[in-house]
Design a protein around this motif. Structure first.
Motif, PDB file in Angstrom:
ATOM      1  N   LEU A 206       0.825  -1.207   0.000  1.00  0.00           N
ATOM      2  CA  LEU A 206       0.000   0.000   0.000  1.00  0.00           C
ATOM      3  C   LEU A 206       0.862   1.261   0.000  1.00  0.00           C
ATOM      4  CD1 LEU A 206      -2.782  -1.142   2.480  1.00  0.00           C
ATOM      5  CD2 LEU A 206      -3.051  -0.709   0.028  1.00  0.00           C
ATOM      6  N   GLN A 207       1.992   1.223   0.703  1.00  0.00           N
ATOM      7  CA  GLN A 207       2.892   2.377   0.697  1.00  0.00           C
ATOM      8  C   GLN A 207       3.474   2.606  -0.693  1.00  0.00           C
ATOM      9  OE1 GLN A 207       5.412   1.195   3.977  1.00  0.00           O
ATOM     10  NE2 GLN A 207       4.332   2.541   5.404  1.00  0.00           N
ATOM     11  N   LYS A 208       3.799   1.524  -1.407  1.00  0.00           N
ATOM     12  CA  LYS A 208       4.312   1.665  -2.784  1.00  0.00           C
ATOM     13  C   LYS A 208       3.232   2.255  -3.690  1.00  0.00           C
ATOM     14  CE  LYS A 208       7.678  -2.056  -2.611  1.00  0.00           C
ATOM     15  NZ  LYS A 208       7.994  -3.425  -3.042  1.00  0.00           N
ATOM     16  N   ARG A 209       1.986   1.804  -3.534  1.00  0.00           N
ATOM     17  CA  ARG A 209       0.887   2.314  -4.368  1.00  0.00           C
ATOM     18  C   ARG A 209       0.641   3.793  -4.106  1.00  0.00           C
ATOM     19  NH1 ARG A 209      -1.485  -0.739  -7.869  1.00  0.00           N
ATOM     20  NH2 ARG A 209      -3.141   0.775  -8.083  1.00  0.00           N
ATOM     21  N   ARG A 210       0.870   4.239  -2.884  1.00  0.00           N
ATOM     22  CA  ARG A 210       0.646   5.650  -2.533  1.00  0.00           C
ATOM     23  C   ARG A 210       1.495   6.563  -3.407  1.00  0.00           C
ATOM     24  NH1 ARG A 210       1.569   6.973   3.484  1.00  0.00           N
ATOM     25  NH2 ARG A 210      -0.585   6.303   3.656  1.00  0.00           N
ATOM     26  N   HIS A 211       2.649   6.094  -3.843  1.00  0.00           N
ATOM     27  CA  HIS A 211       3.569   6.921  -4.608  1.00  0.00           C
ATOM     28  C   HIS A 211       3.341   6.843  -6.112  1.00  0.00           C
ATOM     29  CE1 HIS A 211       5.618   7.889  -0.941  1.00  0.00           C
ATOM     30  NE2 HIS A 211       5.756   6.619  -0.659  1.00  0.00           N
ATOM     31  N   LEU A 212       2.366   6.063  -6.556  1.00  0.00           N
ATOM     32  CA  LEU A 212       2.044   6.007  -7.980  1.00  0.00           C
ATOM     33  C   LEU A 212       1.266   7.257  -8.373  1.00  0.00           C
ATOM     34  CD1 LEU A 212       0.956   2.266  -8.390  1.00  0.00           C
ATOM     35  CD2 LEU A 212       3.151   3.311  -8.997  1.00  0.00           C
ATOM     36  N   PRO A 213       1.373   7.680  -9.636  1.00  0.00           N
ATOM     37  CA  PRO A 213       0.631   8.873 -10.058  1.00  0.00           C
ATOM     38  C   PRO A 213      -0.879   8.642  -9.947  1.00  0.00           C
ATOM     39  CG  PRO A 213       1.891   7.924 -11.887  1.00  0.00           C
ATOM     40  CD  PRO A 213       2.162   7.087 -10.675  1.00  0.00           C
ATOM     41  N   TYR A 214      -1.599   9.683  -9.595  1.00  0.00           N
ATOM     42  CA  TYR A 214      -3.051   9.616  -9.450  1.00  0.00           C
ATOM     43  C   TYR A 214      -3.710  10.111 -10.731  1.00  0.00           C
ATOM     44  CZ  TYR A 214      -7.680  11.271  -8.219  1.00  0.00           C
ATOM     45  OH  TYR A 214      -9.019  11.515  -8.216  1.00  0.00           O
ATOM     46  N   PHE A 215      -4.590   9.277 -11.290  1.00  0.00           N
ATOM     47  CA  PHE A 215      -5.354   9.650 -12.477  1.00  0.00           C
ATOM     48  C   PHE A 215      -6.825   9.386 -12.203  1.00  0.00           C
ATOM     49  CE2 PHE A 215      -1.272   7.977 -14.119  1.00  0.00           C
ATOM     50  CZ  PHE A 215      -0.804   9.125 -14.720  1.00  0.00           C
ATOM     51  N   GLY A 216      -7.665  10.223 -12.735  1.00  0.00           N
ATOM     52  CA  GLY A 216      -9.087   9.911 -12.698  1.00  0.00           C
ATOM     53  C   GLY A 216      -9.899  10.697 -11.706  1.00  0.00           C
ATOM     54  N   GLU A 217     -11.126  10.223 -11.528  1.00  0.00           N
ATOM     55  CA  GLU A 217     -12.125  10.925 -10.734  1.00  0.00           C
ATOM     56  C   GLU A 217     -12.083  10.553  -9.259  1.00  0.00           C
ATOM     57  OE1 GLU A 217     -15.656   9.366 -12.443  1.00  0.00           O
ATOM     58  OE2 GLU A 217     -15.219  10.115 -14.428  1.00  0.00           O
ATOM     59  N   GLN A 218     -11.673   9.359  -8.950  1.00  0.00           N
ATOM     60  CA  GLN A 218     -11.769   8.840  -7.589  1.00  0.00           C
ATOM     61  C   GLN A 218     -10.381   8.637  -6.983  1.00  0.00           C
ATOM     62  OE1 GLN A 218     -14.795   7.853  -6.110  1.00  0.00           O
ATOM     63  NE2 GLN A 218     -15.966   8.539  -7.870  1.00  0.00           N
ATOM     64  N   THR A 219     -10.266   8.886  -5.697  1.00  0.00           N
ATOM     65  CA  THR A 219      -9.023   8.578  -4.991  1.00  0.00           C
ATOM     66  C   THR A 219      -9.186   7.196  -4.368  1.00  0.00           C
ATOM     67  OG1 THR A 219      -9.824   9.719  -3.043  1.00  0.00           O
ATOM     68  CG2 THR A 219      -8.386  10.966  -4.511  1.00  0.00           C
ATOM     69  N   VAL A 220      -9.073   6.179  -5.199  1.00  0.00           N
ATOM     70  CA  VAL A 220      -9.208   4.793  -4.745  1.00  0.00           C
ATOM     71  C   VAL A 220      -7.859   4.103  -4.857  1.00  0.00           C
ATOM     72  CG1 VAL A 220     -11.672   4.602  -5.264  1.00  0.00           C
ATOM     73  CG2 VAL A 220     -10.018   4.041  -7.026  1.00  0.00           C
ATOM     74  N   ILE A 221      -7.684   3.075  -4.069  1.00  0.00           N
ATOM     75  CA  ILE A 221      -6.400   2.379  -4.032  1.00  0.00           C
ATOM     76  C   ILE A 221      -6.138   1.609  -5.313  1.00  0.00           C
ATOM     77  CG2 ILE A 221      -5.052   0.618  -2.806  1.00  0.00           C
ATOM     78  CD1 ILE A 221      -6.625   1.444  -0.272  1.00  0.00           C
ATOM     79  N   PHE A 222      -7.162   0.950  -5.822  1.00  0.00           N
ATOM     80  CA  PHE A 222      -7.016   0.145  -7.034  1.00  0.00           C
ATOM     81  C   PHE A 222      -8.045   0.588  -8.069  1.00  0.00           C
ATOM     82  CE2 PHE A 222      -5.599  -2.588  -3.515  1.00  0.00           C
ATOM     83  CZ  PHE A 222      -4.287  -2.815  -3.923  1.00  0.00           C
ATOM     84  N   PRO A 223      -7.794   1.715  -8.740  1.00  0.00           N
ATOM     85  CA  PRO A 223      -8.766   2.207  -9.719  1.00  0.00           C
ATOM     86  C   PRO A 223      -8.740   1.386 -11.010  1.00  0.00           C
ATOM     87  CG  PRO A 223      -6.794   3.547  -9.799  1.00  0.00           C
ATOM     88  CD  PRO A 223      -6.608   2.558  -8.659  1.00  0.00           C
ATOM     89  N   SER A 224      -9.720   1.622 -11.839  1.00  0.00           N
ATOM     90  CA  SER A 224      -9.721   1.035 -13.179  1.00  0.00           C
ATOM     91  C   SER A 224      -8.609   1.703 -13.984  1.00  0.00           C
ATOM     92  CB  SER A 224     -11.067   1.285 -13.862  1.00  0.00           C
ATOM     93  OG  SER A 224     -11.189   2.660 -14.184  1.00  0.00           O
ATOM     94  N   THR A 225      -8.368   1.221 -15.192  1.00  0.00           N
ATOM     95  CA  THR A 225      -7.329   1.829 -16.029  1.00  0.00           C
ATOM     96  C   THR A 225      -7.680   3.271 -16.387  1.00  0.00           C
ATOM     97  OG1 THR A 225      -8.366   0.866 -17.979  1.00  0.00           O
ATOM     98  CG2 THR A 225      -6.511  -0.344 -17.013  1.00  0.00           C
ATOM     99  N   ALA A 226      -8.962   3.633 -16.292  1.00  0.00           N
ATOM    100  CA  ALA A 226      -9.392   5.009 -16.564  1.00  0.00           C
ATOM    101  C   ALA A 226      -9.342   5.880 -15.305  1.00  0.00           C
ATOM    102  CB  ALA A 226     -10.812   5.000 -17.129  1.00  0.00           C
ATOM    103  N   GLY A 227      -8.951   5.285 -14.163  1.00  0.00           N
ATOM    104  CA  GLY A 227      -8.864   6.046 -12.927  1.00  0.00           C
ATOM    105  C   GLY A 227     -10.190   6.179 -12.202  1.00  0.00           C
ATOM    106  N   THR A 228     -11.154   5.362 -12.550  1.00  0.00           N
ATOM    107  CA  THR A 228     -12.471   5.401 -11.914  1.00  0.00           C
ATOM    108  C   THR A 228     -12.648   4.158 -11.045  1.00  0.00           C
ATOM    109  OG1 THR A 228     -13.456   4.258 -13.792  1.00  0.00           O
ATOM    110  CG2 THR A 228     -13.450   6.673 -13.865  1.00  0.00           C
ATOM    111  N   LEU A 229     -13.819   4.036 -10.434  1.00  0.00           N
ATOM    112  CA  LEU A 229     -14.131   2.820  -9.690  1.00  0.00           C
ATOM    113  C   LEU A 229     -14.115   1.636 -10.640  1.00  0.00           C
ATOM    114  CD1 LEU A 229     -17.102   4.064  -7.476  1.00  0.00           C
ATOM    115  CD2 LEU A 229     -14.752   3.649  -6.752  1.00  0.00           C
ATOM    116  N   ARG A 230     -13.688   0.491 -10.159  1.00  0.00           N
ATOM    117  CA  ARG A 230     -13.664  -0.722 -10.986  1.00  0.00           C
ATOM    118  C   ARG A 230     -15.056  -1.311 -11.097  1.00  0.00           C
ATOM    119  NH1 ARG A 230      -9.087  -3.584 -12.201  1.00  0.00           N
ATOM    120  NH2 ARG A 230      -7.190  -2.603 -11.488  1.00  0.00           N
TER     121      ARG A 230
END
Length: 145
Positions: A31-55
């Motif tokens: 989870l700490q590694k994922r925190r440092h990934l770039p944020y894309f999309g509408e939702q601030t979710v841990i595991f977004p879809s490839t479009a950055g939305t809810l899966r």
């Protein structure tokens, strides 16, 4: 609801479902590694879809099925993971109460009846009976009539 798209539901089935769980180190590190990934999309979710939305649950189910098959565990389910955790708790000798708390069960009996293993061989019972008979036999030898 129809026409609203995906919605996040924050409710749980019961109050026991809303709880704080200590995470194992491997999960914290991931989870700490994922925190440092770039944020894309509408939702601030841990595991977004490839479009950055809810899966979408249907898309996730397909990806999950493919991953399980590639790993050689096509029959694994989310329930399998819960059962495995309960078995590990049981094997470690932790109480059914701890298992129920971790799995979010209101009643310990649910954890014991549905998640903890049955039909095991418990050598401790044989050891207990040996001690009881030995102690009873020792008492007979030391008593005088």
């Amino acid at each position: 609801m129809t026409g609203q798209g995906l919605m996040r539901v924050d409710e749980t089935k019961s109050t026991a479902g809303r709880r704080t769980l200590p995470l194992p180190k491997f999960a914290i590190e991931m989870l700490q590694k994922r925190r440092h990934l770039p944020y894309f999309g509408e939702q601030t979710v841990i595991f977004p879809s490839t479009a950055g939305t809810l899966r979408d649950p249907n898309n996730f189910a397909k990806e999950w099925r493919t991953a399980r098959e590639e790993l050689g565990h096509g029959d694994a389910t989310t329930h399998s993971f819960r059962k495995t955790v309960a078995t590990l708790i049981d094997d470690e000798g932790l109480s059914a109460r701890i298992g129920a708390d971790h799995l979010g069960h209101s009643h310990v009996s649910m954890t014991q009846d549905r998640y903890m293993s049955r039909g095991r061989i418990h050598t401790q019972v044989a050891d207990l009976l040996d001690r009881a008979v030995r102690e009873g036999h020792d008492d007979d030898e030391t008593s005088t009539d």
